[in-house]
Design a protein around this motif. Sequence first.
Motif, mmCIF file in Angstrom:
data_model
loop_
_atom_site.group_PDB
_atom_site.id
_atom_site.type_symbol
_atom_site.label_atom_id
_atom_site.label_comp_id
_atom_site.label_asym_id
_atom_site.label_seq_id
_atom_site.Cartn_x
_atom_site.Cartn_y
_atom_site.Cartn_z
ATOM 1 N N GLY A 207 0.814 -1.208 0.000
ATOM 2 C CA GLY A 207 0.000 0.000 0.000
ATOM 3 C C GLY A 207 0.852 1.266 0.000
ATOM 4 N N ILE A 208 1.920 1.239 0.797
ATOM 5 C CA ILE A 208 2.828 2.395 0.870
ATOM 6 C C ILE A 208 3.548 2.605 -0.460
ATOM 7 C CG2 ILE A 208 4.949 3.264 1.941
ATOM 8 C CD1 ILE A 208 4.008 1.849 4.535
ATOM 9 N N ILE A 209 4.037 1.505 -1.054
ATOM 10 C CA ILE A 209 4.761 1.611 -2.324
ATOM 11 C C ILE A 209 3.840 2.133 -3.424
ATOM 12 C CG2 ILE A 209 5.941 0.301 -4.132
ATOM 13 C CD1 ILE A 209 6.880 -1.624 -1.911
ATOM 14 N N LEU A 210 2.604 1.630 -3.476
ATOM 15 C CA LEU A 210 1.649 2.104 -4.482
ATOM 16 C C LEU A 210 1.371 3.595 -4.309
ATOM 17 C CD1 LEU A 210 -0.908 -0.847 -4.669
ATOM 18 C CD2 LEU A 210 0.426 0.054 -6.568
ATOM 19 N N HIS A 211 1.228 4.014 -3.049
ATOM 20 C CA HIS A 211 0.991 5.444 -2.777
ATOM 21 C C HIS A 211 2.170 6.286 -3.276
ATOM 22 C CE1 HIS A 211 -0.285 9.060 -0.569
ATOM 23 N NE2 HIS A 211 1.005 9.193 -0.252
ATOM 24 N N ASN A 212 3.383 5.808 -3.012
ATOM 25 C CA ASN A 212 4.575 6.560 -3.425
ATOM 26 C C ASN A 212 4.718 6.613 -4.948
ATOM 27 O OD1 ASN A 212 5.255 7.057 -0.760
ATOM 28 N ND2 ASN A 212 6.636 5.296 -0.599
#
Length: 600
Positions: A207-212
């Motif tokens: 989720g964090i990587i997709l957001h970034n």
Amino acid sequence: MIKQLINNIEDFQEWCRTLGDVIALDFETTSLNYLEMEFVGFSLCDGDRAMYTQNPDILFYLALYFSDHLFIFHNAVFDLKCCRKFCEYEPDSFFCTLVGAKLVDENLSSHSLKYLAGYWLGVSADLIKEYDEVSADTNSKEFIDYAMNDAIWTHLLYRHETLILNKEKLLYIAGIEMDFQRVLVEMEINGVLIDEDKLEAFRSECGIILHNIEHDMLMVFGKHHDVQKDLFGNEFCISPIKFGSTTQLISLVHLLGFVVDEKTPKGNLSIGKTYLQKMKGQHKFFDLLWRYRKLQKLMNGFITPLDGFMDQDGRIRPSYNMVRTGRLSCSKPNLQQLPNPKKEKLEFNHREIFIPKPGNVLIKADYGGQELRVLSEVTNDTTMVAAFQNDRDLHLTTANHIFDLGLGADALTDGTVEHGEATRQNKQKRHQAKNGVNFPIVYGATVGRIAKDNKVSKKEAERWLNGFFELYPGVKKSIDNIPKELRRFACVRTLFGRKRRFPQYKKAGRYDKAAMERQAFNMKIQGTSADIGKIAGILLLKALPVEAKIVLFVHDEWVVECPKEMSKEVEKIMKDCMENAVALRVRMVVDTKIVNNFGE
């Protein structure tokens, strides 16, 4: 057809006194889930009579016939699991009409019992009802008739299919498929354990990587996330651009000064996998979008919904289904379509969530270069056969010819010092031979596709292809023979007799014929590879000690869970079974590894 409801043990025994040798058996349960299912009833049909019972005490007497009768199922994997759970035994001999139907005609729109009852048996549509169309009262006459009809139609399908299987010389491959159903039963009962802590960590990390990545894509266009609050005051981010919208993506690509030239079959502009592969490296946005889509597919199709597929024991039990080539598809969840973490350069290895229980290990066994080895056998190309028999590196051998590298026999032979040096010096050329010619041949790639995927001119791609066929003339001859086979037989076969039919070939236009020819050649390789993998699985099931459990089959890779102390023994058994599953001129090579999770 005489139908009876029998709930008395003595009446059941009397009914069985004149039981025929071939019996159709169909179970009714409260659930399809193996751990949750409870017995509702079962129906039998011997061709002349049918009966149904709701009495679980009769299950013991049913099992007495498992050793000396042929039992017929439609979806044997389900009914064998019922036999295992409710009777503690399975029939010694059985036939699955679902599998039989797929061998008789793999092109049918459906192979369900109800569809086949109407299509092949001519049962009137008003008599055919799906499970959710009959009374929920399992004691009702409607439900009991529904249950007995399933057994009756299954018996009739057995008669219909076996005549065709015999006539079309498909009994041998049918025997392989029937034995393989027991392997599927074993996998679906065993399941594979999930590391729930690691799953949650991956979910958060993804989720964090997709957001970034989304943030970086927004920055390309001078935008950023909108921060909003929910009713409880929690902040969350909204992207002003919908990167899943084809319309918006096309506009963005145009803003960057690029042209979108990919179209859907209906003629609409598209930004799909082929387009993004072509555009990778030409702008930061395309590289970001490629990663974004890969991770989003993994997140939405696997990581997020995985909890819903887990049983109370922490294991998932995927369902397997045979497709037209004989290979398996997988659902709930789909493990066959997961991206390769190494090849796709993903930030984390999602396969690490598959683990053994404490005290156990997983053993992975994967065929090395199986499809190219099968290619040499199917095409009878003497050069390719000799290369494998002499432990030559086929990719470097191909590169040596196409690019005139001037390498000698020692440099082309796996395991030699000269080979190691030649591989390092010609890494790019070997890669081009592997992914530009060797494997694309198996999948029927055209010159245009090879040129596009390898970013070379069509003229250069054609030179590669001509060089390949010059080196391996048997492959060229085999490909050239495909149109003749299709004109004469309208089908092709694997080495083990499995058929892939192309009934529309003679009437098809030029482009459709070319597509069918590529599919037909690919079928010979893919189908034969699938057959070999299944035979290996059958041998594995028979050879493994009782403590070792088959838990996964992904593509050409078998995965077994066993106690750590017997892992070396099991590893040897797996390697022996898989490498010696079939006797071909080119031996199969299997790579094995003992691991603590599937991702190692």
